[in-house]
Scaffold this active site. Sequence first.
Site, PDB file in Angstrom:
ATOM      1  N   CYS A 176     -24.630   1.236 -14.953  1.00 38.54           N
ATOM      2  CA  CYS A 176     -23.777   2.402 -14.715  1.00 38.54           C
ATOM      3  C   CYS A 176     -24.528   3.694 -15.018  1.00 38.54           C
ATOM      4  CB  CYS A 176     -22.523   2.306 -15.585  1.00 38.54           C
ATOM      5  SG  CYS A 176     -21.452   3.757 -15.473  1.00 38.54           S
ATOM      6  N   CYS A 198     -12.498   0.283 -15.818  1.00 39.95           N
ATOM      7  CA  CYS A 198     -13.057   1.628 -15.710  1.00 39.95           C
ATOM      8  C   CYS A 198     -11.930   2.632 -15.490  1.00 39.95           C
ATOM      9  CB  CYS A 198     -14.071   1.685 -14.565  1.00 39.95           C
ATOM     10  SG  CYS A 198     -15.107   3.171 -14.563  1.00 39.95           S
ATOM     11  N   GLU A 233       0.822  -1.204   0.000  1.00 44.72           N
ATOM     12  CA  GLU A 233       0.000   0.000   0.000  1.00 44.72           C
ATOM     13  C   GLU A 233       0.862   1.262   0.000  1.00 44.72           C
ATOM     14  OE1 GLU A 233      -3.053   0.363  -0.621  1.00 44.72           O
ATOM     15  OE2 GLU A 233      -3.527  -1.767  -0.649  1.00 44.72           O
ATOM     16  N   CYS A 245     -17.100  -4.357 -18.781  1.00 42.62           N
ATOM     17  CA  CYS A 245     -17.514  -3.998 -17.424  1.00 42.62           C
ATOM     18  C   CYS A 245     -18.715  -4.827 -16.982  1.00 42.62           C
ATOM     19  CB  CYS A 245     -17.861  -2.513 -17.369  1.00 42.62           C
ATOM     20  SG  CYS A 245     -18.374  -1.978 -15.716  1.00 42.62           S
ATOM     21  N   CYS A 247     -16.133  -0.305 -21.512  1.00 42.72           N
ATOM     22  CA  CYS A 247     -17.470  -0.627 -20.995  1.00 42.72           C
ATOM     23  C   CYS A 247     -17.941  -2.008 -21.452  1.00 42.72           C
ATOM     24  CB  CYS A 247     -18.476   0.437 -21.419  1.00 42.72           C
ATOM     25  SG  CYS A 247     -18.130   2.079 -20.720  1.00 42.72           S
TER      26      CYS A 247
END
Length: 303
Positions: A220, A204, A48, A214, A211
Amino acid sequence: MTAMTSPSPQTPPAASLHTPVIGWFEQHARDLPWRRPEAGAWGVMVSEFMLQQTPVSRVLPVYEQWLARWPRPADLAAEAPGEAVRAWGRLGYPRRALRLHGAAQAITERHGGDVPSEHAQLLALPGIGEYTAAAVASFAYGQRHAVLDTNVRRVFARAATGVQYPPNATTAAERKLARALLPDEDERAAKWAAATMELGALVCTARNEDCDRCPIASRCAWRLAGKPAHEGPPRKGQTYAGTDRQVRGRLLAVLRDAVSPVPQAALDAVWEEPVQRARALDGLVADGLVEPLADGRYRLPLT
């Protein structure tokens, strides 16, 4: 621009998003070392820190080397902070290395060398902000937290709010929306956090969103609204060439490669413009990344 506080009437209910997004993630998630069980909480925390503003492809080799050298927080804490800066290499934003070293010291002193599992304890560690605390608690310990990085914010802005991009800085409205979208069960919420992050990273994306790939394209809000163009403040791309950041990087590269303190002349050779070079060096010293010695030489910090 549609306000983050007033979601579009087309905003899909949270439950209708969970199954397709998590199902997509289970089939398409990248096999990354920090996602494997053997990574543990320390591996998740290291990832992270490294992944902030840095692509996975650049992080992977440094991450592997870091964990091989410092498999536990106490191993890193026992070293000089300058060694963390040296091992950070060219990942950029090297203050992250100092913050990770400081977190390792605090984990060793306060928690017996084990990364704490409680969100409040994670947040109390030096160098740990709300995002990192939530990410470690979620990804390492399977807890229910809203994890809002750039990718997740973009997915939520489009899917739930109907705008192309989120605000430049995370807002209270975004945090409220993220909490509202969380699944109720801890394990499913943790999977949702990872899945939405991966969806933003792979499908995305900021530009050229796919798309057709997706799993929630049919739900969406942004797509259903005809993909209205961004109407907020211009989104500025980051520049590097000729900036103080570039000079700082060159100065640090000399110090990372050196086995002994470096004379001023060796640093002067990396950049012709003396005022900018001096400003960059002063900034490195002020940030604790470089230690000046009484004889005019410089080194990475020992304490």
